[in-house]
Design a protein around this motif. Structure first.
Motif, short mmCIF file in Angstrom:
data_model
loop_
_atom_site.label_atom_id
_atom_site.label_comp_id
_atom_site.label_asym_id
_atom_site.label_seq_id
_atom_site.Cartn_x
_atom_site.Cartn_y
_atom_site.Cartn_z
N GLN A 1 0.83 -1.19 0.00
CA GLN A 1 0.00 0.00 0.00
C GLN A 1 0.87 1.24 0.00
OE1 GLN A 1 -1.50 -0.60 4.36
NE2 GLN A 1 -1.63 1.61 3.99
N GLU A 2 0.23 2.36 -0.24
CA GLU A 2 0.94 3.64 -0.31
C GLU A 2 1.38 4.08 1.09
OE1 GLU A 2 2.50 6.51 -2.82
OE2 GLU A 2 1.43 4.67 -3.30
N VAL B 1 7.79 7.60 1.06
CA VAL B 1 8.21 6.92 -0.17
C VAL B 1 8.12 5.41 0.06
CG1 VAL B 1 9.75 8.76 -0.95
CG2 VAL B 1 10.64 6.96 0.55
N GLY B 2 8.25 4.66 -1.02
CA GLY B 2 8.33 3.21 -0.90
C GLY B 2 6.99 2.51 -0.94
N ASN C 1 15.98 -3.92 -6.72
CA ASN C 1 17.10 -4.12 -7.66
C ASN C 1 17.82 -2.80 -7.94
OD1 ASN C 1 18.73 -5.80 -9.19
ND2 ASN C 1 17.52 -5.55 -11.05
N GLY C 2 17.98 -1.98 -6.90
CA GLY C 2 18.69 -0.73 -7.02
C GLY C 2 17.86 0.45 -7.47
N GLU C 3 16.62 0.21 -7.90
CA GLU C 3 15.75 1.30 -8.36
C GLU C 3 14.86 1.77 -7.21
OE1 GLU C 3 13.89 1.26 -12.28
OE2 GLU C 3 14.73 -0.74 -12.56
N GLU C 4 14.81 3.08 -7.01
CA GLU C 4 13.99 3.64 -5.94
C GLU C 4 12.50 3.49 -6.25
OE1 GLU C 4 15.06 7.63 -5.09
OE2 GLU C 4 17.03 7.10 -4.24
N LEU C 5 11.72 3.34 -5.20
CA LEU C 5 10.26 3.25 -5.33
C LEU C 5 9.65 4.54 -4.79
CD1 LEU C 5 9.66 -0.39 -4.05
CD2 LEU C 5 9.55 0.40 -6.39
N PRO C 6 9.33 5.49 -5.66
CA PRO C 6 8.74 6.73 -5.15
C PRO C 6 7.34 6.51 -4.60
CG PRO C 6 8.72 6.70 -7.55
CD PRO C 6 9.51 5.51 -7.11
N ILE C 7 6.60 5.56 -5.20
CA ILE C 7 5.26 5.21 -4.74
C ILE C 7 5.11 3.70 -4.78
CG2 ILE C 7 4.16 7.37 -5.44
CD1 ILE C 7 3.22 5.99 -7.98
N SER C 8 4.13 3.17 -4.07
CA SER C 8 3.95 1.73 -4.01
C SER C 8 3.55 1.14 -5.35
CB SER C 8 2.89 1.37 -2.95
OG SER C 8 1.63 1.91 -3.30
N ALA C 9 2.82 1.91 -6.18
CA ALA C 9 2.36 1.40 -7.48
C ALA C 9 3.51 1.15 -8.44
CB ALA C 9 1.38 2.39 -8.10
N ALA C 10 4.70 1.65 -8.13
CA ALA C 10 5.85 1.41 -9.01
C ALA C 10 6.40 0.00 -8.84
CB ALA C 10 6.95 2.44 -8.71
#
Length: 509
Positions: free
Chosen positions: A303-304, A319-320, A347-356
């Motif tokens: 969830q967000e 975030v995340g 895998n090294g990529e940031e998650l700005p939002i949960s939907a990513a």
């Protein structure tokens, strides 16, 4: 003797070479007119790769048996927004639609009688992905079709075979019996930048090879309908009939597959969505090679993270992806992920939002070991997980009836306005509750109501402490620090989520 003309010849050669290089570079992209690109040459070059797609449904073509009186209706398998448009404008379309020239098809060509029962209904667009007859379009364009018909720019029509389709990404791969076709060139959608020019070619409302242009508005848009696709958003005019058509960049490369619009009227309102070609090409290759698509699977419900929840987890900013549930037997469970973890990077990529997270996981091949950076108990830890394969992990949930007997408020829980009771086994099975919890019987005005807790929710944990009984709830509440905000994990009709619960101050207890 020195040749005095030699330096002059070298200078002239350099000027000619520079002029030629500039001319070649100028021809590679559209020229500009008044500061805007002139797309005419580009459109002429790429149009032969675009196709019109019609389908024949199992039932007679709607409107074909009544002798006219308002033109063709929308087929039953058309998307809702297309149906809404023709509900409002179908009659006008029937009166003004231009006549279609007869086509001369090669081997495998078809030409059903116009308006006859079972006549093809134009539903969308597509493009030639590979020159040996492979066509890419949207799944919803050919969904439930008895026969699919592809028409090329030169007016040839072919009956197409559906090689495979993928509902999760809304893509379908078709094959026609033709060779040496003008295939598109594919670009790199991950290199697109908001503000760059793009154009679409398709058949809006059946008007073949209509060209519209605009700019990329945003990247990585996540829609509920296709959570495994990080959509491109543009302001290119996309309307019913554009679905499945290509989105080109100024180099004439396909960077997206036009798929959806956001509209309250059924028509274009400035917000269009396209499937990135990086995603679409990978799906197409798998459909061609295996007839199916494999995706990575982590096995978590996320969830967000909003501002209040970020505060409860000790995070500087929201975030995340907050893990609300870890599926039993999933790769996430085997790796040691827990409810309450916040996944910060994948895998090294940031998650700005949960939907990513879903498109990132889905794009990974099953079997890969991926590092996750996770916030747990106020500190960051790295967890490695071997990604599994996404199969049919979706499940249907039923509406719950009240199968419990209300109890008196648990000691200490009254200050939140909660009345709870033990969790019945029936609800535990129905909502697939992992772990323990208590059933919320009533919610009075107070902190619980402000947090969004409702009657019928199942409270599973507070401040990271599992709630196994009404008595345990009272013990946890008694130890909470007044005035702070803590995360509460609730299960609502089978969907777990965290809510920020404010602990009353000492004066309010």
């Amino acid at each position: 003797m020195i040749d005095a003309a030699r330096p002059l010849r070298r200078m002239l050669n350099a000027v000619v070479a520079s002029t030629f290089a500039f001319a070649v570079a100028s021809c590679s992209k559209p020229s500009t007119t008044g500061g805007y690109p002139d797309f005419a040459d580009l459109v002429e070059r790429v149009s032969p790769s675009v196709v019109n797609i019609s389908t024949i449904s199992a039932a007679p073509a709607p409107g074909a048996l009544d002798g006219g009186g308002g033109g063709p209706e929308t087929p039953e398998n058309a998307p809702d927004w297309l149906k809404r448009f023709f509900d409002q404008h179908g009659q006008d379309r029937g009166e003004t639609a231009p006549e279609d020239d007869s086509s001369q098809g090669g081997e495998g060509a078809v030409d059903p009688e116009e308006g006859a029962p079972g006549a093809p209904q134009p539903l969308g667009s597509g493009f030639i992905l590979w020159d040996d007859g492979y066509i890419l379009t949207n799944y919803h364009v050919i969904q439930d079709a008895k026969e699919v018909i592809v028409r090329l720019l030169d007016r040839r029509q072919f009956s197409a075979q559906v090689v495979g389709s993928d509902e999760r990404s809304d893509l379908a791969l078709l094959k026609i019996d033709a060779k040496g076709l003008p295939a598109v060139k594919t670009g790199a959608s991950n290199k697109l930048r908001p503000g760059q020019w793009v154009l679409a070619i398709g058949s809006p409302f059946g008007f073949d090879y209509s060209v519209t242009a605009g700019i990329v508005s945003a990247k990585g848009r996540n829609l509920i309908s296709e959570q495994y696709v990080p959509f491109l958003q543009s302001d290119v005019a996309i309307n019913p009939g554009n679905s499945g058509g290509p989105l080109f960049n100024l180099d004439g490369e396909v960077v997206g597959v036009n798929s959806q619009i956001y509209s309250q009227s059924g028509g274009y309102q400035g917000v269009s969505f396209s499937i990135p070609i990086d995603v679409a090409a990978k799906v197409a290759r798998q459909l061609k090679d295996k007839g199916r698509v494999t995706r990575g699977w982590l096995g978590v419900v996320v969830q967000e993270v909003d501002r209040n929840l970020a505060q409860t987890f000790g995070m500087e900013r929201p975030v995340g992806a907050l893990v609300a549930r870890v599926m039993a037997g999933s790769p996430a469970e085997r790796a040691g992920l827990k409810a309450g973890d916040v996944i910060l990077t994948f895998n090294g990529e940031e998650l700005p939002i949960s939907a990513a997270l879903p498109p990132m996981v889905g794009n990974v091949d099953p079997g890969q070991v991926i590092p996750l950076e996770v916030q747990r108990d106020g500190r960051k830890v790295t967890i490695k997980v071997e990604v599994g394969e996404l199969e049919n992990q979706d499940r249907d949930v039923e509406d719950s009836g009240d199968a419990s007997v209300p109890e008196a408020p648990a000691p200490g829980s009254a200050q939140f306005g909660l009345t709870v009771s033990p969790l019945p086994d029936e609800l535990r099975r129905r909502w697939q509750v992992v772990g323990n919890g208590v059933l919320v019987e009533s919610v009075a005005p107070g902190p619980a109501a402000r947090a969004g807790i409702r009657r019928g929710d199942i409270v599973q944990s507070i401040a990271g402490q599992e709630v196994s009984s009404p008595q345990r709830l009272g013990e946890i509440v008694a130890l909470l620090t007044p005035g702070v905000t803590v995360p509460v994990l609730v299960n609502r009709a089978g969907t777990p989520s965290f809510l920020p619960l404010e602990v009353p101050g000492a004066a309010d207890r």
